[in-house]
Design a protein around this motif. Sequence first.
Motif, PDB file in Angstrom:
ATOM      1  N   ARG A  15     -14.737 -20.598 -35.849  1.00 42.69           N
ATOM      2  CA  ARG A  15     -13.596 -19.562 -35.754  1.00 42.69           C
ATOM      3  C   ARG A  15     -12.873 -19.587 -34.324  1.00 42.69           C
ATOM      4  NH1 ARG A  15     -18.444 -16.784 -37.993  1.00 42.69           N
ATOM      5  NH2 ARG A  15     -19.068 -16.359 -36.016  1.00 42.69           N
ATOM      6  N   GLU A  16     -13.799 -19.966 -33.238  1.00 44.77           N
ATOM      7  CA  GLU A  16     -13.199 -19.982 -31.985  1.00 44.77           C
ATOM      8  C   GLU A  16     -12.045 -21.263 -31.937  1.00 44.77           C
ATOM      9  OE1 GLU A  16     -16.225 -20.250 -29.238  1.00 44.77           O
ATOM     10  OE2 GLU A  16     -16.614 -18.303 -29.392  1.00 44.77           O
ATOM     11  N   ASN A  17     -12.559 -22.172 -32.292  1.00 42.79           N
ATOM     12  CA  ASN A  17     -11.597 -23.546 -32.322  1.00 42.79           C
ATOM     13  C   ASN A  17     -10.435 -23.218 -33.050  1.00 42.79           C
ATOM     14  OD1 ASN A  17     -13.257 -24.654 -30.876  1.00 42.79           O
ATOM     15  ND2 ASN A  17     -14.129 -25.850 -32.471  1.00 42.79           N
ATOM     16  N   GLN A  18     -10.289 -22.330 -33.990  1.00 44.44           N
ATOM     17  CA  GLN A  18      -9.187 -22.132 -34.862  1.00 44.44           C
ATOM     18  C   GLN A  18      -8.458 -21.240 -34.589  1.00 44.44           C
ATOM     19  OE1 GLN A  18     -10.983 -21.015 -38.631  1.00 44.44           O
ATOM     20  NE2 GLN A  18     -11.848 -22.895 -39.238  1.00 44.44           N
ATOM     21  N   LEU A  19      -8.810 -20.072 -33.803  1.00 46.88           N
ATOM     22  CA  LEU A  19      -7.997 -18.963 -33.116  1.00 46.88           C
ATOM     23  C   LEU A  19      -8.688 -18.301 -31.958  1.00 46.88           C
ATOM     24  CD1 LEU A  19      -5.011 -17.986 -34.155  1.00 46.88           C
ATOM     25  CD2 LEU A  19      -6.471 -16.051 -35.244  1.00 46.88           C
ATOM     26  N   ALA A  20      -8.153 -18.596 -30.759  1.00 47.46           N
ATOM     27  CA  ALA A  20      -8.373 -18.209 -29.490  1.00 47.46           C
ATOM     28  C   ALA A  20      -7.610 -17.009 -28.934  1.00 47.46           C
ATOM     29  CB  ALA A  20      -8.915 -19.296 -28.621  1.00 47.46           C
ATOM     30  N   GLU A  21      -7.954 -15.938 -28.219  1.00 46.64           N
ATOM     31  CA  GLU A  21      -7.326 -15.097 -27.837  1.00 46.64           C
ATOM     32  C   GLU A  21      -7.451 -15.111 -26.355  1.00 46.64           C
ATOM     33  OE1 GLU A  21      -8.008 -10.339 -27.212  1.00 46.64           O
ATOM     34  OE2 GLU A  21      -7.169 -10.867 -29.157  1.00 46.64           O
ATOM     35  N   THR A  22      -6.107 -15.156 -25.429  1.00 42.60           N
ATOM     36  CA  THR A  22      -6.180 -15.234 -24.214  1.00 42.60           C
ATOM     37  C   THR A  22      -5.592 -14.147 -23.640  1.00 42.60           C
ATOM     38  OG1 THR A  22      -6.199 -17.712 -24.442  1.00 42.60           O
ATOM     39  CG2 THR A  22      -5.331 -16.810 -22.210  1.00 42.60           C
ATOM     40  N   THR A  23      -6.042 -13.625 -22.326  1.00 39.13           N
ATOM     41  CA  THR A  23      -5.453 -12.560 -21.538  1.00 39.13           C
ATOM     42  C   THR A  23      -4.411 -13.059 -20.803  1.00 39.13           C
ATOM     43  OG1 THR A  23      -7.359 -11.122 -21.740  1.00 39.13           O
ATOM     44  CG2 THR A  23      -5.752 -10.594 -20.175  1.00 39.13           C
ATOM     45  N   ILE A  24      -3.029 -12.597 -21.027  1.00 40.56           N
ATOM     46  CA  ILE A  24      -2.287 -12.477 -20.057  1.00 40.56           C
ATOM     47  C   ILE A  24      -1.851 -11.585 -19.032  1.00 40.56           C
ATOM     48  CG2 ILE A  24       0.493 -13.231 -19.642  1.00 40.56           C
ATOM     49  CD1 ILE A  24       0.583 -13.701 -22.648  1.00 40.56           C
ATOM     50  N   PHE A  25      -2.416 -11.787 -17.674  1.00 35.74           N
ATOM     51  CA  PHE A  25      -2.591 -10.699 -16.863  1.00 35.74           C
ATOM     52  C   PHE A  25      -1.127 -10.059 -16.476  1.00 35.74           C
ATOM     53  CE2 PHE A  25      -6.553 -12.998 -16.531  1.00 35.74           C
ATOM     54  CZ  PHE A  25      -7.265 -11.808 -16.446  1.00 35.74           C
ATOM     55  N   ALA A  26      -1.234  -8.629 -16.424  1.00 33.82           N
ATOM     56  CA  ALA A  26       0.027  -8.011 -16.038  1.00 33.82           C
ATOM     57  C   ALA A  26      -0.061  -8.046 -14.302  1.00 33.82           C
ATOM     58  CB  ALA A  26       0.132  -6.693 -16.550  1.00 33.82           C
ATOM     59  N   ASP A  27       1.193  -8.005 -13.923  1.00 31.08           N
ATOM     60  CA  ASP A  27       1.321  -7.867 -12.516  1.00 31.08           C
ATOM     61  C   ASP A  27       1.096  -6.246 -12.055  1.00 31.08           C
ATOM     62  OD1 ASP A  27       1.737 -10.269 -11.573  1.00 31.08           O
ATOM     63  OD2 ASP A  27       4.045 -10.199 -11.668  1.00 31.08           O
ATOM     64  N   LYS A  80     -10.125  -3.889  -6.587  1.00 27.62           N
ATOM     65  CA  LYS A  80     -11.406  -4.844  -6.923  1.00 27.62           C
ATOM     66  C   LYS A  80     -10.601  -5.631  -8.097  1.00 27.62           C
ATOM     67  CE  LYS A  80     -16.210  -5.144  -8.730  1.00 27.62           C
ATOM     68  NZ  LYS A  80     -17.256  -4.291  -9.289  1.00 27.62           N
ATOM     69  N   PRO A  81     -10.566  -7.218  -7.708  1.00 24.95           N
ATOM     70  CA  PRO A  81      -9.774  -7.857  -8.679  1.00 24.95           C
ATOM     71  C   PRO A  81     -10.354  -8.233  -9.995  1.00 24.95           C
ATOM     72  CG  PRO A  81     -11.035  -9.278  -6.883  1.00 24.95           C
ATOM     73  CD  PRO A  81     -10.974  -7.840  -6.698  1.00 24.95           C
ATOM     74  N   PRO A  82     -10.098  -8.715 -11.047  1.00 29.91           N
ATOM     75  CA  PRO A  82     -10.364  -9.265 -12.251  1.00 29.91           C
ATOM     76  C   PRO A  82     -11.480 -10.085 -11.930  1.00 29.91           C
ATOM     77  CG  PRO A  82      -8.035  -9.303 -12.559  1.00 29.91           C
ATOM     78  CD  PRO A  82      -8.474  -8.926 -11.038  1.00 29.91           C
ATOM     79  N   ALA A  83     -12.667 -10.255 -12.585  1.00 28.36           N
ATOM     80  CA  ALA A  83     -14.086 -10.870 -12.427  1.00 28.36           C
ATOM     81  C   ALA A  83     -14.432 -11.576 -13.916  1.00 28.36           C
ATOM     82  CB  ALA A  83     -15.120  -9.968 -11.813  1.00 28.36           C
ATOM     83  N   LYS A  84     -14.964 -12.795 -13.509  1.00 25.87           N
ATOM     84  CA  LYS A  84     -15.583 -13.442 -14.456  1.00 25.87           C
ATOM     85  C   LYS A  84     -17.217 -13.436 -14.407  1.00 25.87           C
ATOM     86  CE  LYS A  84     -11.955 -16.978 -14.625  1.00 25.87           C
ATOM     87  NZ  LYS A  84     -11.783 -18.632 -14.694  1.00 25.87           N
ATOM     88  N   ASP A  85     -17.572 -13.578 -15.699  1.00 24.29           N
ATOM     89  CA  ASP A  85     -19.210 -13.918 -15.724  1.00 24.29           C
ATOM     90  C   ASP A  85     -19.588 -15.465 -15.487  1.00 24.29           C
ATOM     91  OD1 ASP A  85     -18.647 -15.282 -17.864  1.00 24.29           O
ATOM     92  OD2 ASP A  85     -19.432 -13.365 -19.249  1.00 24.29           O
ATOM     93  N   SER A  98     -20.366 -17.669 -17.401  1.00 25.89           N
ATOM     94  CA  SER A  98     -19.728 -18.557 -18.234  1.00 25.89           C
ATOM     95  C   SER A  98     -18.349 -18.716 -17.994  1.00 25.89           C
ATOM     96  CB  SER A  98     -20.237 -18.162 -19.714  1.00 25.89           C
ATOM     97  OG  SER A  98     -19.457 -17.002 -19.926  1.00 25.89           O
ATOM     98  N   GLY A  99     -17.716 -18.016 -17.364  1.00 18.96           N
ATOM     99  CA  GLY A  99     -16.274 -18.063 -17.164  1.00 18.96           C
ATOM    100  C   GLY A  99     -15.384 -17.255 -17.980  1.00 18.96           C
ATOM    101  N   ILE A 100     -15.974 -16.150 -18.593  1.00 21.67           N
ATOM    102  CA  ILE A 100     -15.514 -15.131 -19.263  1.00 21.67           C
ATOM    103  C   ILE A 100     -15.252 -14.061 -18.484  1.00 21.67           C
ATOM    104  CG2 ILE A 100     -15.563 -13.686 -21.440  1.00 21.67           C
ATOM    105  CD1 ILE A 100     -15.450 -17.014 -21.792  1.00 21.67           C
ATOM    106  N   TYR A 101     -14.119 -13.420 -18.502  1.00 24.87           N
ATOM    107  CA  TYR A 101     -13.435 -12.194 -17.823  1.00 24.87           C
ATOM    108  C   TYR A 101     -14.243 -11.003 -18.300  1.00 24.87           C
ATOM    109  CZ  TYR A 101      -9.839 -14.579 -15.094  1.00 24.87           C
ATOM    110  OH  TYR A 101      -9.327 -15.427 -14.231  1.00 24.87           O
ATOM    111  N   PHE A 102     -15.166 -10.341 -17.571  1.00 25.65           N
ATOM    112  CA  PHE A 102     -15.490  -9.193 -18.160  1.00 25.65           C
ATOM    113  C   PHE A 102     -14.704  -7.936 -17.463  1.00 25.65           C
ATOM    114  CE2 PHE A 102     -17.842 -10.342 -14.141  1.00 25.65           C
ATOM    115  CZ  PHE A 102     -17.911  -9.187 -13.510  1.00 25.65           C
ATOM    116  N   GLN A 103     -14.031  -8.230 -16.594  1.00 30.83           N
ATOM    117  CA  GLN A 103     -13.111  -7.299 -16.052  1.00 30.83           C
ATOM    118  C   GLN A 103     -11.856  -7.782 -15.961  1.00 30.83           C
ATOM    119  OE1 GLN A 103     -14.173  -5.295 -12.261  1.00 30.83           O
ATOM    120  NE2 GLN A 103     -12.137  -5.455 -11.620  1.00 30.83           N
ATOM    121  N   GLU A 104     -10.955  -7.301 -16.898  1.00 32.87           N
ATOM    122  CA  GLU A 104      -9.774  -8.112 -17.045  1.00 32.87           C
ATOM    123  C   GLU A 104      -8.494  -7.201 -16.156  1.00 32.87           C
ATOM    124  OE1 GLU A 104      -9.061  -8.270 -21.379  1.00 32.87           O
ATOM    125  OE2 GLU A 104     -10.259 -10.239 -21.435  1.00 32.87           O
TER     126      GLU A 104
END
Length: 560
Positions: free
Chosen positions: A83-95, A138-143, A145-151
């Motif tokens: 499923r992930e390989n087929q369609l992945a969602e990426t956050t585009i951070f707003a200024d 406080k800036p965006p942060a990853k866990d 595994s490299g996944i943003y838990f705070q976007e």
Amino acid sequence: MRRILWGRKKRRTAEIHPDEILIDSKNLAHFDTDRLEGRIERPLSRRSFLFVGGILTFLFLGFLARASDLQLIQGEAYATQARENQLAETTIFADRGLIVDRTGTPLAWNEKDSPEDDFAQRIYATQGGIAHVVGYVKPPAKDSSGIYFQETYLGVDGVEKVFDAVLAGQNGIELTETDARGKVVSKARVREPLAGEKLALSIDADVSSGFFEAVAQRAEESRFQGGAGVLMDIQTGEIIALVNYPEFSPTALTSGDPAIIQALLSDPRQPFLNRATAGLYAPGSIVKPFVAVGALTEGVIDESTEILSTGSISIPNPYFPDKPSVFKDWKAHGWVDMRHAIAVSSDVYFYEVGGGFQNQRGLGIAGLDKYFKLFGFATLPGLLGFSQEEGLIPTPAWKEEVFDGDPWRIGDTYNTAIGQYGVQVTPLQAVRAIAAVANGGILVTPTLLASSTAATAALPIDPHTFAVVREGMRLGVEGGTAAAVSVLFVKMAAKTGTAQVGTRNQFMNSWIIGFFPYEAPRYAFALVLERAPAGTLTGAPAAMRTFLDWLNANAPEYFQ
């Protein structure tokens, strides 16, 4: 014997005639051997069947084992991966939205160190005097595994926190389609990022810096623990400067530098405390203009009646009749009327109009409480979103609760009338109160937003009463306790205050409040320096003079 012969006869094949042999021999030359003509057909042997069957069985078992591994053992993992390989969602951070001062000078903005960065870094102006106003994030942060838990950036303090929803914007979303080999097939933005809104503040960054430097210099040279100052437009409530010393670095806190953060946390001077809005201080004599307003309004005294200050007053002591209670003035002032009592800051005068003495009637503690609160003391000033303190006006009920039933005494009223005892105020409350004196009785709500519409409350006071108090404050600059801010480039009106603090009165707070220009007031100010050794001679008035000189040299338009 016959049975045997019969059996053999049954197994004999049909008779072959000679002509059939001759015909096959004749046709032999015409067989197409590439098409297997003329070859003798033989049936497959049993061994062949067993060999082929074994291979098929082995392949089937291998397929079955692989299918079991994919479906049963690792089925969920492979399904998720598919499923992930087929369609992945990426956050585009707003200024995040820009923060600018009243002149358009950037105070907080965004910069990307590299095009490969996921989001822009938050950058802050470095001049002093703006940290507690602007705050930090406080800036965006990853866990792990490299996944943003705070976007998003999260506002932690100052206007970054108060107006976080306005500044944050909205992140965009990009969908990426990949094939089984992980190769990107297509990308599509389903939502474009929306930058946060620009926030224009009422403060002047350069003026704030000049004010901060004046406070910091005097605090360091005279050994004050800290200080704060506020400069406010008396008509709109717009804050031009709100400074605290010491302060923190928004950049260091946003970056999360552990060493810097630990140093700030362990600093006994409390650099995180917004002294201007939440620091509580004994005000000392800066309350006398408000006591004067109450005394005139209630008819306790008129503006011309004089009271004699010989340096102290004494009242009977019911517990020790041979030891009367003495309440000292800071010096003997002789006969003073209200204007001059404000100018020279006569304690005896305000003991008497505050608590009464002999034939002179006083406001009493209920009257003092009423007029202090009328000018906004013991109530929140209303600065949107910022941590603020109400402060305290001591009353008999308060004393009974705090001091285990101890009764209220006249001496408590005397000390309250000169801003001592349990009185606690913030610099923001002080500037708001004196602004109401300067503008003729309009209590404005302070704001940090540029071009704001003032929220106001009209005080039920005769305009002439305010004029008398303003005249007394002007006399204080011309030759009284506020002479330090007597300058040639603008006419000032001011009131100073010194409050003893500490368990043995071993420390002191130094205050000055006032407004300018005197003839047509536009700006009010309050400045406090806290906890210097008792007897320190140079304090808040000297710091205010340094700031006024800076204004004259760098921003003289504020005097026009």
